[in-house]
Design an enzyme around this catalytic site. Sequence first.
Site, short mmCIF file in Angstrom:
data_model
loop_
_atom_site.label_atom_id
_atom_site.label_comp_id
_atom_site.label_asym_id
_atom_site.label_seq_id
_atom_site.Cartn_x
_atom_site.Cartn_y
_atom_site.Cartn_z
N ARG A 123 0.85 -1.21 0.00
CA ARG A 123 0.00 0.00 0.00
C ARG A 123 0.87 1.24 0.00
O ARG A 123 0.94 1.98 0.97
CB ARG A 123 -0.90 -0.04 1.21
CG ARG A 123 -1.80 -1.24 1.14
CD ARG A 123 -3.07 -1.01 1.83
NE ARG A 123 -4.14 -1.32 0.93
CZ ARG A 123 -5.41 -1.28 1.28
NH1 ARG A 123 -5.75 -0.92 2.48
NH2 ARG A 123 -6.34 -1.59 0.42
N GLN A 128 -0.14 2.22 -5.95
CA GLN A 128 -1.57 2.52 -5.83
C GLN A 128 -2.36 2.11 -7.08
O GLN A 128 -3.46 1.57 -6.99
CB GLN A 128 -1.76 4.01 -5.57
CG GLN A 128 -2.92 4.29 -4.66
CD GLN A 128 -2.82 5.68 -4.04
OE1 GLN A 128 -1.92 6.44 -4.34
NE2 GLN A 128 -3.77 6.00 -3.20
N ASP A 131 -3.54 -1.58 -7.19
CA ASP A 131 -4.20 -2.09 -5.99
C ASP A 131 -5.62 -2.56 -6.29
O ASP A 131 -6.58 -1.80 -6.18
CB ASP A 131 -4.18 -0.97 -4.94
CG ASP A 131 -4.76 -1.40 -3.61
OD1 ASP A 131 -5.17 -2.58 -3.47
OD2 ASP A 131 -4.83 -0.55 -2.71
N SER A 134 -8.37 -2.15 -3.48
CA SER A 134 -9.04 -0.85 -3.38
C SER A 134 -10.07 -0.67 -4.48
O SER A 134 -11.19 -0.24 -4.23
CB SER A 134 -8.03 0.29 -3.48
OG SER A 134 -7.27 0.34 -2.31
N TYR A 230 -3.48 -0.08 7.60
CA TYR A 230 -4.58 -0.92 8.06
C TYR A 230 -4.80 -0.74 9.56
O TYR A 230 -3.90 -0.34 10.29
CB TYR A 230 -4.24 -2.40 7.83
CG TYR A 230 -4.21 -2.81 6.39
CD1 TYR A 230 -5.39 -2.90 5.65
CD2 TYR A 230 -3.02 -3.14 5.77
CE1 TYR A 230 -5.37 -3.31 4.33
CE2 TYR A 230 -2.99 -3.55 4.45
CZ TYR A 230 -4.16 -3.63 3.73
OH TYR A 230 -4.14 -4.03 2.43
P1 NAD Z 1 -9.77 -2.92 5.19
O1 NAD Z 1 -10.64 -3.46 4.08
O2 NAD Z 1 -8.66 -3.75 5.69
O3 NAD Z 1 -10.72 -2.53 6.43
C1 NAD Z 1 -11.85 -1.72 6.25
C2 NAD Z 1 -11.92 -0.73 7.38
O4 NAD Z 1 -12.29 -1.38 8.59
C3 NAD Z 1 -10.63 0.01 7.68
O5 NAD Z 1 -10.85 1.40 7.54
C4 NAD Z 1 -10.33 -0.37 9.13
O6 NAD Z 1 -9.73 0.68 9.86
C5 NAD Z 1 -11.70 -0.68 9.65
N1 NAD Z 1 -11.77 -1.47 10.89
C6 NAD Z 1 -10.99 -2.51 11.31
N2 NAD Z 1 -11.40 -2.95 12.51
C7 NAD Z 1 -12.48 -2.20 12.87
C8 NAD Z 1 -13.35 -2.18 13.99
N3 NAD Z 1 -13.19 -3.03 15.00
N4 NAD Z 1 -14.34 -1.25 14.03
C9 NAD Z 1 -14.50 -0.38 12.99
N5 NAD Z 1 -13.73 -0.36 11.90
C10 NAD Z 1 -12.72 -1.25 11.84
O7 NAD Z 1 -9.17 -1.48 4.81
P2 NAD Z 1 -9.13 -0.69 3.43
O8 NAD Z 1 -10.48 -0.18 3.11
O9 NAD Z 1 -8.50 -1.55 2.40
O10 NAD Z 1 -8.15 0.55 3.73
C11 NAD Z 1 -7.72 0.95 5.01
C12 NAD Z 1 -6.91 2.25 4.87
O11 NAD Z 1 -5.82 2.12 3.96
C13 NAD Z 1 -7.74 3.41 4.36
O12 NAD Z 1 -7.36 4.57 5.05
C14 NAD Z 1 -7.32 3.55 2.93
O13 NAD Z 1 -7.51 4.85 2.43
C15 NAD Z 1 -5.86 3.20 3.04
N6 NAD Z 1 -5.35 2.73 1.73
C16 NAD Z 1 -4.15 3.20 1.31
C17 NAD Z 1 -3.65 2.79 0.07
C18 NAD Z 1 -2.36 3.32 -0.46
O14 NAD Z 1 -1.74 4.13 0.17
N7 NAD Z 1 -1.92 2.85 -1.59
C19 NAD Z 1 -4.35 1.88 -0.70
C20 NAD Z 1 -5.56 1.41 -0.22
C21 NAD Z 1 -6.05 1.84 1.01
#
Ligand code: NAD
Length: 374
Positions: A123, A128, A131, A134, A230
């Site tokens: 990530r 990006q 990915d 995403s 994460y």
């Molecule tokens: P994910 O699918 O692993 O999880 C979904 C969401 O669930 C996350 O936001 C996580 O914080 C939340 N979560 C976990 N446990 C929880 C709980 N007990 N209660 C409530 N929420 C909970 O995560 P995702 O959607 O793939 O992405 C997470 C983060 O990574 C986001 O901020 C996203 O913007 C970032 N991201 C960055 C990149 C990059 O930099 N290339 C790429 C993809 C995502």
Amino acid sequence: MNTHKQQIVIGVPAERAARERRVALIPADIKKLIGSAAFIIESGAGRAAGFDDNAYVNAGARITASRDILENCDVVVKVRPPAVDETPRAGRILVSLGGHDPDLGERLRKQSVIHLALERIPRTTRAQAMDVLSSQASIAGYASVLEGARALGVLLPMLTTAAGTIKPAKMIALGAGVAGLQAIASARRLGAVVYGFDVRAAAREQVESLGARFVTVDGNIGAGDSVGGYAREQSSDQQSLLRRALAPHLAAMQLVITTAQIPGRPAPLLIDRETLRAMQAGSVIVDLAAETGGNCEVTRPDEMVTVGGVLVMGPTDLPSLMATDASRMFSGNIRALLAYLLNGSGRLNLDASDPISGALLAGQNLAHAPGVAA
Ligand code: NAD
């Protein structure tokens, strides 16, 4: 410039998993890559996503039968991990999902297939564009609102008519990552009053920037800040306190979309039977974490369960329902990955010291892989 003979051959088989309508590469992306690799596509591979054989031929690919792909490709690109009879030959490279399945990893290692599992794309800003988690989560977030709205007996928007005024429905996304934020944006567009919650502190600003309200719980209960972007897994005591803190908020909602996940771990349990009992009959939960155990106690993957009048849906195929755009996005990610690895060389440059290919290789044996500069 490489001759055709030197070029690596990349194959795209049709997906055979139940309800899977996506295709891993679409004609427009093959057209962009065609100078640096040769492509063979299984006849009909793109049909369910709206891309016919002719479009692939026009993009420069050859259409073939699936056996041909497994036998003659250096690289096989798929969406879902392959069943045993869809597995490429020893020494070949497979690009697909399936990186969280240890049994699959073991089987592919035994069969000497190099698996570049898409879940292992780091990530980082550089990666990006590659990915797929995403891009597909974004589609799932949008589709979850449509599916949930269809199952509700109430409207999402406020409606003022001669027959009276309908109040807008309340919706909450639990987990405000990629899927949750897209669900929030989609529910806002449909006119619901929207809330969001996440254990990562950074999520508040993102939820609020979409015009939704962030649900606040006691700081110690809610904290679960990031490891590499994460969320950190909470202790079971924290999880149980969090469930009780969320329950009164959920009792006020008509639509609940749950997306909370911890990579490689079971999904956190956010809604137990006690919370369900307190929720309004007729409300709907769409649990996007169904594949990893679910955020709701009664969730069953790809089934609908009703408890005390609350409908709990656990769809695992939402991106496939929107197969054309899901394939466009998946394919765009794969094109970025292949372009990076090919780098115009006609070979896949899998270098363990490179941050992207190193993460994808994760200790695999590259000996005997044709077309690979290890
Ligand atoms: P994910 O699918 O692993 O999880 C979904 C969401 O669930 C996350 O936001 C996580 O914080 C939340 N979560 C976990 N446990 C929880 C709980 N007990 N209660 C409530 N929420 C909970 O995560 P995702 O959607 O793939 O992405 C997470 C983060 O990574 C986001 O901020 C996203 O913007 C970032 N991201 C960055 C990149 C990059 O930099 N290339 C790429 C993809 C995502």
